[in-house]
Design an enzyme around this catalytic site. Sequence first.
Site, mmCIF file in Angstrom:
data_model
loop_
_atom_site.group_PDB
_atom_site.id
_atom_site.type_symbol
_atom_site.label_atom_id
_atom_site.label_comp_id
_atom_site.label_asym_id
_atom_site.label_seq_id
_atom_site.Cartn_x
_atom_site.Cartn_y
_atom_site.Cartn_z
ATOM 1 N N CYS A 455 0.861 -1.191 -0.041
ATOM 2 C CA CYS A 455 -0.112 -0.094 -0.055
ATOM 3 C C CYS A 455 0.869 1.271 -0.043
ATOM 4 O O CYS A 455 1.443 1.612 -1.090
ATOM 5 C CB CYS A 455 -1.021 -0.042 1.203
ATOM 6 N N ARG A 489 -12.255 6.187 -2.549
ATOM 7 C CA ARG A 489 -11.222 5.248 -2.273
ATOM 8 C C ARG A 489 -11.638 3.679 -2.134
ATOM 9 O O ARG A 489 -12.996 3.545 -1.975
ATOM 10 C CB ARG A 489 -11.325 5.709 -0.498
ATOM 11 N N HIS A 550 -3.600 -5.824 2.211
ATOM 12 C CA HIS A 550 -3.224 -5.867 3.499
ATOM 13 C C HIS A 550 -3.952 -7.174 4.200
ATOM 14 O O HIS A 550 -4.531 -7.931 3.508
ATOM 15 C CB HIS A 550 -4.241 -4.916 4.689
HETATM 16 N N1 GLN Z 1 -1.961 7.069 1.278
HETATM 17 C C1 GLN Z 1 -1.897 5.996 0.408
HETATM 18 C C2 GLN Z 1 -3.440 5.977 -0.397
HETATM 19 O O1 GLN Z 1 -4.377 6.259 0.514
HETATM 20 C C3 GLN Z 1 -1.699 4.610 1.045
HETATM 21 C C4 GLN Z 1 -2.864 4.095 2.126
HETATM 22 C C5 GLN Z 1 -2.572 2.789 2.837
HETATM 23 O O2 GLN Z 1 -1.519 2.688 3.271
HETATM 24 N N2 GLN Z 1 -3.470 2.210 3.450
HETATM 25 O O3 GLN Z 1 -3.532 5.652 -1.464
#
Ligand code: GLN
Length: 618
Positions: A455, A489, A550
């Site tokens: 990520c 998102r 994750h």
């Molecule tokens: N900040 C990054 C995004 O939102 C990574 C987020 C994360 O590591 N979950 O794409």
Amino acid sequence: MDAGLISALASKPSARMAVLEVDEAHLPGALRATRADVVILLNLSRDQLDRTSEVRMLAERWRDSLRNTTAHVVANSDDPLVTWAAEVAPDVTWIAAGGNWHEDAYHCPACDARITFAPAPSKEGWSCTCGLRRPAAEFALIEGDLVSDRTGRLPIRLSIPGRFNLANAAMAAIGAEYLGSSIEGALQAMSEVGEIGGRFSAHRINGRAGSLMLAKNPAGWAELIDLVAPGTSPIVIGINSRLADGHDPSWLWDVPFERLSAHLVVATGERRRDLAVRLLHAGVEHLVLDDPLGALATVGSGPIEFIGNYTAFQDARYAIRRGRPVETATLTPTRRRPGADESASAGEKFPSAATRNGARQRHTQSRLRIVVVHPDLLGTYGDGGNGLVLANRARWRGIPVELIFAPSDVPLPRDADIYCLGGGEDGPQVRAAEQLGHGSLADAAGRGATILAVCAGYQILGTTFPGPDGKVTPGLGLLDVSTNRAEPRAVGDVIVRDRLGRVATGFENHAGRTSRGPGVESLGSVMPGIGNGEGTDGARSGRILGTYLHGPVLARNAWLADELLRSVIGSALAPLDDEAEEILARERIAASTSGRVPIGEARRRLLRQGVRAVVSGK
Ligand code: GLN
């Protein structure tokens, strides 16, 4: 949340006063809607990251809503995020109420520099070079007493256990004073509280004494584990992942379950399989049972504790209330695997300075060296577990390992074999990129070290990624990928199939969409899931692997962990009994394909925008 608050208020319209417990994400809305007289801010930490925002974004929203509030604010000065949010409020009473969880505040919410925490029992608290520091507090919680110049030392006597309950009571009493009670009177009234919505309630189940507790995030566990770890009674842990719990149980890897190694643990709830894999890596003897009451009745003979996250706790409570008779069974627990890592654990991310600079960093060439890179910046999503999984899977095969959690304030260990980077919040992600930009990771890659990046870590390895304000930020350029930000998102379960037909499961939570340069292979195609945003997830190049998964990804996909180990060891690896991981993988695949995985609104919108067509076309 709004519906819950409205029904609480409607349940007694004639009441003179209402006390509302408000989820952190709903505080600004509740303040706007109620014009509260008093706001009590206990602490702020990662919780249900798939549903609420990352912690810093929440702190910023709190700060905006508190700037002009007419409410009197009572705030915990030992929590840097609470302090930063509350310092702009016109009228604040500070209390040094303590807290065991600093993992979301290693870096300053105002400037992103590293916060210094004075070691206990120092009265200095914490401070940052930018000037943000623990404010002088009118009240302090000292050895279970509420202390101030004005009131002297007031003992807090509660019927319910735990340091955190003393802190909650102290802060509630200070708030009550603003509503006309005396602090002593409020503390006296609270001493008679025997349970809170069933929390800490005592029960008899099949004639055995049992107590019910709720812990729904790593900070809650950090407090509760002090309470239960010293004993030896069996502990039943229930984990669900419904809407109210958050759909992603990766946070289980932030809980130091290693501390329960003297207990027999029963894993129950809908995500018992995720918990079982975590317990396996924590070296905790455990059983997996789907019926929480059966679990309570089955193990041992003495008293038993049940700890559940939100809906698992409610399920157990109602089941006990209904008094259904339960069958007892005799089952053989999963034995502890020999050689589970005892020197470092995912729950023990930040070794003290002494061990950090001494024993942990001593170079021992014959060992496999695994580094978890800057978990203080890239540790928000439980990805530190990847390092622990690699270390355990090597140790279980008799390969000596050194596992190093390398915080950002010491130089990145050189000469390691494997480096793991995790997901993180936007600000800390930029800081990690700056820190790593000095070349240490590039040197490691140049030497042929294996790198797993998840990520935020994955984005950092690319050429560019978006900073908190959307500004294009340079990455390390170790992978030919670049990331842009897109709405909405991407949050939810992911299944990846690689070109050899192997399947990886995980959970994603990111705003980035990542494009691969020509010739850069992906990890595989996604269905369901968003991943890179064009039907694939991740990128591979030589010994570098990036992914959005994750879970942690290596805990859920043992084959991928072994592939990374093989890239270093270069020989065939002895097979391990991976039944727990295989059951978990089958369960997650079945849940995703049967539609039992809830599809959030964001994802639904994405699918409507046609992302599905691309996903299924790859
Ligand atoms: N900040 C990054 C995004 O939102 C990574 C987020 C994360 O590591 N979950 O794409």
